[in-house]
Motif scaffolding. Structure first.
Motif, mmCIF file in Angstrom:
data_model
loop_
_atom_site.group_PDB
_atom_site.id
_atom_site.type_symbol
_atom_site.label_atom_id
_atom_site.label_comp_id
_atom_site.label_asym_id
_atom_site.label_seq_id
_atom_site.Cartn_x
_atom_site.Cartn_y
_atom_site.Cartn_z
ATOM 1 N N THR A 288 0.835 -1.202 0.000
ATOM 2 C CA THR A 288 0.000 0.000 0.000
ATOM 3 C C THR A 288 0.870 1.253 0.000
ATOM 4 O O THR A 288 2.021 1.231 0.435
ATOM 5 N N SER A 289 0.269 2.339 -0.466
ATOM 6 C CA SER A 289 0.954 3.628 -0.396
ATOM 7 C C SER A 289 0.937 4.100 1.057
ATOM 8 O O SER A 289 0.256 3.533 1.905
ATOM 9 N N ASN A 290 1.679 5.162 1.353
ATOM 10 C CA ASN A 290 1.765 5.663 2.730
ATOM 11 C C ASN A 290 0.407 6.049 3.303
ATOM 12 O O ASN A 290 0.146 5.838 4.483
ATOM 13 N N ASN A 291 -0.467 6.622 2.486
ATOM 14 C CA ASN A 291 -1.788 7.031 2.982
ATOM 15 C C ASN A 291 -2.839 5.941 2.778
ATOM 16 O O ASN A 291 -4.024 6.175 2.995
ATOM 17 N N LEU A 292 -2.441 4.752 2.361
ATOM 18 C CA LEU A 292 -3.292 3.566 2.138
ATOM 19 C C LEU A 292 -4.249 3.701 0.965
ATOM 20 O O LEU A 292 -5.068 2.808 0.736
ATOM 21 N N ALA A 293 -4.200 4.781 0.202
ATOM 22 C CA ALA A 293 -5.162 4.996 -0.879
ATOM 23 C C ALA A 293 -4.910 4.099 -2.086
ATOM 24 O O ALA A 293 -5.841 3.766 -2.819
ATOM 25 N N ASN A 294 -3.661 3.708 -2.326
ATOM 26 C CA ASN A 294 -3.334 2.878 -3.488
ATOM 27 C C ASN A 294 -2.790 1.536 -3.035
ATOM 28 O O ASN A 294 -2.101 1.439 -2.012
ATOM 29 N N LEU A 295 -3.089 0.516 -3.837
ATOM 30 C CA LEU A 295 -2.756 -0.857 -3.480
ATOM 31 C C LEU A 295 -2.192 -1.593 -4.681
ATOM 32 O O LEU A 295 -2.687 -1.458 -5.804
ATOM 33 N N GLU A 296 -1.143 -2.362 -4.436
ATOM 34 C CA GLU A 296 -0.628 -3.318 -5.398
ATOM 35 C C GLU A 296 -0.646 -4.663 -4.691
ATOM 36 O O GLU A 296 -0.114 -4.791 -3.592
ATOM 37 N N LEU A 297 -1.287 -5.651 -5.307
ATOM 38 C CA LEU A 297 -1.492 -6.939 -4.654
ATOM 39 C C LEU A 297 -0.771 -8.045 -5.421
ATOM 40 O O LEU A 297 -0.984 -8.211 -6.616
ATOM 41 N N TRP A 298 0.059 -8.797 -4.700
ATOM 42 C CA TRP A 298 0.796 -9.931 -5.245
ATOM 43 C C TRP A 298 0.333 -11.188 -4.526
ATOM 44 O O TRP A 298 0.100 -11.162 -3.319
ATOM 45 N N ILE A 299 0.193 -12.293 -5.277
ATOM 46 C CA ILE A 299 -0.165 -13.564 -4.664
ATOM 47 C C ILE A 299 0.819 -14.639 -5.105
ATOM 48 O O ILE A 299 1.382 -14.562 -6.197
ATOM 49 N N THR A 300 1.036 -15.609 -4.229
ATOM 50 C CA THR A 300 1.888 -16.750 -4.556
ATOM 51 C C THR A 300 0.985 -17.949 -4.806
ATOM 52 O O THR A 300 0.262 -18.388 -3.908
ATOM 53 N N LEU A 301 1.016 -18.451 -6.038
ATOM 54 C CA LEU A 301 0.208 -19.603 -6.436
ATOM 55 C C LEU A 301 1.051 -20.867 -6.370
ATOM 56 O O LEU A 301 2.224 -20.853 -6.757
ATOM 57 N N HIS A 302 0.451 -21.954 -5.885
ATOM 58 C CA HIS A 302 1.153 -23.227 -5.763
ATOM 59 C C HIS A 302 0.325 -24.295 -6.480
ATOM 60 O O HIS A 302 -0.827 -24.531 -6.130
ATOM 61 N N ASN A 303 0.934 -24.930 -7.483
ATOM 62 C CA ASN A 303 0.280 -26.010 -8.219
ATOM 63 C C ASN A 303 0.473 -27.307 -7.447
ATOM 64 O O ASN A 303 1.542 -27.882 -7.439
ATOM 65 N N ARG A 304 -0.574 -27.774 -6.793
ATOM 66 C CA ARG A 304 -0.520 -29.022 -6.028
ATOM 67 C C ARG A 304 -1.107 -30.188 -6.824
ATOM 68 O O ARG A 304 -1.377 -31.234 -6.271
ATOM 69 N N SER A 305 -1.280 -30.005 -8.114
ATOM 70 C CA SER A 305 -1.788 -31.059 -8.999
ATOM 71 C C SER A 305 -0.646 -31.977 -9.413
ATOM 72 O O SER A 305 0.515 -31.572 -9.386
ATOM 73 N N PRO A 306 -0.974 -33.202 -9.851
ATOM 74 C CA PRO A 306 0.079 -34.116 -10.305
ATOM 75 C C PRO A 306 0.497 -33.879 -11.756
ATOM 76 O O PRO A 306 1.140 -34.721 -12.357
ATOM 77 N N TYR A 307 0.120 -32.736 -12.330
ATOM 78 C CA TYR A 307 0.440 -32.426 -13.718
ATOM 79 C C TYR A 307 0.667 -30.925 -13.865
ATOM 80 O O TYR A 307 0.400 -30.146 -12.954
#
Length: 193
Positions: A84-103
């Motif tokens: 977030t920015s210092n005043n919380l007005a702007n946001l950048e969101l990152w996620i970590t995806l994990h493939n738990r499938s066998p393919y």
């Protein structure tokens, strides 16, 4: 917010102790039990019998169980990292995806907070990767509670959509309230699209 609901109304019988809907937990347990029933090696005589009509079961592989049903992809969001920015007005969101499938799978689309991104990211079985899924204003309310991730099984070309519930963390700055996403939790098993 699940703890508040539990505090006021008691525990919800539709959810387990970890806050997951029991539908998702039952689906994951059934999937894991199907995977444990698969034999590692099928003898040649059994394969021949299947080809000639004696036993109509298909040979198990990463995409099908012994009974011939599809092995659904398992994609989890291991981490949600908001910037977030210092005043919380702007946001950048990152996620970590994990493939738990066998393919191997390909992440084709992510819909979150009225934004759609096309990461076109390939994940091998067991691989994790961090991607940016949102860049814009920090939400002022919790109007958007769901996120969707579309994926493709690279070996078969099947497309699936996984639905997640967005958990928010309430933050205040300068007398204003901001809702910052802090977790994405599976709400239903993936569906074929």
């Amino acid at each position: 917010m699940g703890w508040l609901r539990n505090f006021i109304f008691g525990t919800d019988p539709a959810y387990d102790d970890a806050g997951l809907p029991k539908q998702v937990r039952d689906w994951e347990e059934a999937k894991n039990s199907d995977m444990s029933l698969q034999p590692d090696n099928v003898a040649g005589d059994e394969r021949e019998e299947g080809r000639h009509g004696g036993d109509q079961r298909t040979e198990p592989n990463a995409y099908r169980t012994v009974s011939g049903t599809k092995v659904l992809p398992t994609l989890t969001v291991d981490r949600v990292e908001p910037h977030t920015s210092n005043n919380l007005a702007n946001l950048e969101l990152w996620i970590t995806l994990h493939n738990r499938s066998p393919y191997d799978i390909e992440i084709t689309k992510v819909d979150l907070l009225k934004q759609s991104t096309d990461p076109d990211r390939f994940l091998r079985a067991g691989e994790s990767h961090e991607i940016r899924v949102y860049h814009g204003q920090t939400p002022r309310d919790r109007a958007y509670t769901k996120a969707y991730i579309d994926l493709k099984i690279t070996g078969t070309g099947d497309y699936f959509r996984q639905e997640y519930m967005i958990n928010y963390d309430l933050k205040t700055s300068g007398g204003a309230s901001w809702y910052v996403p802090d977790a994405l939790r599976k709400s239903l098993p993936p569906r074929d699209i």
